[in-house]
Write an enzyme that holds these catalytic residues in place. Sequence first.
Site, PDB file in Angstrom:
ATOM      1  CE  LYS A  13      -2.201  -0.968   3.892  1.00  0.00           C
ATOM      2  NZ  LYS A  13      -1.645  -2.272   4.316  1.00  0.00           N
ATOM      3  NE  ARG A  88      -3.762  -1.368  10.337  1.00  0.00           N
ATOM      4  CZ  ARG A  88      -2.649  -0.856   9.795  1.00  0.00           C
ATOM      5  NH1 ARG A  88      -2.596   0.402   9.436  1.00  0.00           N
ATOM      6  NH2 ARG A  88      -1.612  -1.628   9.597  1.00  0.00           N
ATOM      7  NE  ARG A 127       7.320  -3.228   5.773  1.00  0.00           N
ATOM      8  CZ  ARG A 127       5.996  -3.136   5.853  1.00  0.00           C
ATOM      9  NH1 ARG A 127       5.336  -2.370   5.014  1.00  0.00           N
ATOM     10  NH2 ARG A 127       5.323  -3.807   6.760  1.00  0.00           N
ATOM     11  NE  ARG A 133       6.879  -1.232   9.713  1.00  0.00           N
ATOM     12  CZ  ARG A 133       5.668  -1.153   9.167  1.00  0.00           C
ATOM     13  NH1 ARG A 133       5.505  -0.562   8.013  1.00  0.00           N
ATOM     14  NH2 ARG A 133       4.629  -1.665   9.784  1.00  0.00           N
ATOM     15  NE  ARG A 144       2.365  -5.392  10.992  1.00  0.00           N
ATOM     16  CZ  ARG A 144       3.427  -5.339  10.184  1.00  0.00           C
ATOM     17  NH1 ARG A 144       4.503  -6.061  10.466  1.00  0.00           N
ATOM     18  NH2 ARG A 144       3.416  -4.574   9.133  1.00  0.00           N
TER      19      ARG A 144
HETATM   20  P1  AMP Z   1       1.377   0.161   9.101  1.00  0.00           P
HETATM   21  O1  AMP Z   1       2.605   0.978   8.849  1.00  0.00           O
HETATM   22  O2  AMP Z   1       0.164   0.687   8.393  1.00  0.00           O
HETATM   23  O3  AMP Z   1       1.604  -1.303   8.826  1.00  0.00           O
HETATM   24  O4  AMP Z   1       1.062   0.284  10.660  1.00  0.00           O
HETATM   25  C1  AMP Z   1       1.968  -0.166  11.634  1.00  0.00           C
HETATM   26  C2  AMP Z   1       1.259  -0.279  12.966  1.00  0.00           C
HETATM   27  O5  AMP Z   1       0.791   1.001  13.369  1.00  0.00           O
HETATM   28  C3  AMP Z   1       0.037  -1.180  13.004  1.00  0.00           C
HETATM   29  O6  AMP Z   1       0.356  -2.542  13.195  1.00  0.00           O
HETATM   30  C4  AMP Z   1      -0.710  -0.596  14.196  1.00  0.00           C
HETATM   31  O7  AMP Z   1      -0.099  -0.970  15.424  1.00  0.00           O
HETATM   32  C5  AMP Z   1      -0.466   0.885  14.022  1.00  0.00           C
HETATM   33  N1  AMP Z   1      -1.484   1.517  13.148  1.00  0.00           N
HETATM   34  C6  AMP Z   1      -1.269   2.120  11.957  1.00  0.00           C
HETATM   35  N2  AMP Z   1      -2.400   2.583  11.435  1.00  0.00           N
HETATM   36  C7  AMP Z   1      -3.383   2.255  12.313  1.00  0.00           C
HETATM   37  C8  AMP Z   1      -4.787   2.428  12.338  1.00  0.00           C
HETATM   38  N3  AMP Z   1      -5.435   3.036  11.332  1.00  0.00           N
HETATM   39  N4  AMP Z   1      -5.465   1.978  13.410  1.00  0.00           N
HETATM   40  C9  AMP Z   1      -4.844   1.383  14.447  1.00  0.00           C
HETATM   41  N5  AMP Z   1      -3.518   1.146  14.478  1.00  0.00           N
HETATM   42  C10 AMP Z   1      -2.783   1.588  13.427  1.00  0.00           C
END
Ligand code: AMP
Length: 199
Positions: A13, A88, A127, A133, A144
């Site tokens: 994404k 989400r 990644r 990360r 996740r």
């Molecule tokens: P991402 O970079 O989108 O994979 O997000 C990494 C982590 O950030 C996720 O596993 C959640 O812990 C947190 N996170 C990111 N976006 C959201 C969201 N919209 N709602 C809740 N947690 C989020």
Amino acid sequence: MNVIFFGPPAAGKGTQAKIIQQQYGLQQLSTGDMLREEIAAGTELGKKAKHLMDQGKLVPDKVVIDMIAKRLDSPECAKGVIFDGFPRTVAQAEALDALLAERGKKIDIVMELDVDQDKIIERMKKRAAEEGRSDDNVEALKIRLQQYNDYSAKVLPYYRAQGAVPKINGNKPVEGVTAQITDILAGKVSAPLQVSSGA
Ligand code: AMP
């Protein structure tokens, strides 16, 4: 134009959002990136979020909704936004609709990036090697993916009730995925490539 890129973790994404941001002038808003910035800056919010993020759990809805609300009126969002990793949960989707409605705006397109599980694991490992990360490890990814199935997958029926959600084949190489997205954005595909088959 306001677009949502929806899909499981490590689906690509962010990669696609950055490309489309360049090509269309739409602003990528990634709640994951914003949270990582908070962590890097050592804020209280960042400290609280890190604990949950490292475990692969979602942070509370209010935290991410407030972050998005703060960004929506910034000048770089004037042409529109690509929401990446947000919403989400259904509560986040409802809050986003309300935030946009207050501004006389709406979500124009929701696209689902569909990626096979083995590809997700492969991309996550790549990644992890490139970006380091702390949630890119097999244990956190398991959670996740579980959180995705428990909460995020419920967001799709919410949007399908408002209109078709085109499904993008996210297993293809980056350019192949971008081509499918740009065809939809350019209206070249009058009917969605492949309409998701209900809830
Ligand atoms: P991402 O970079 O989108 O994979 O997000 C990494 C982590 O950030 C996720 O596993 C959640 O812990 C947190 N996170 C990111 N976006 C959201 C969201 N919209 N709602 C809740 N947690 C989020």
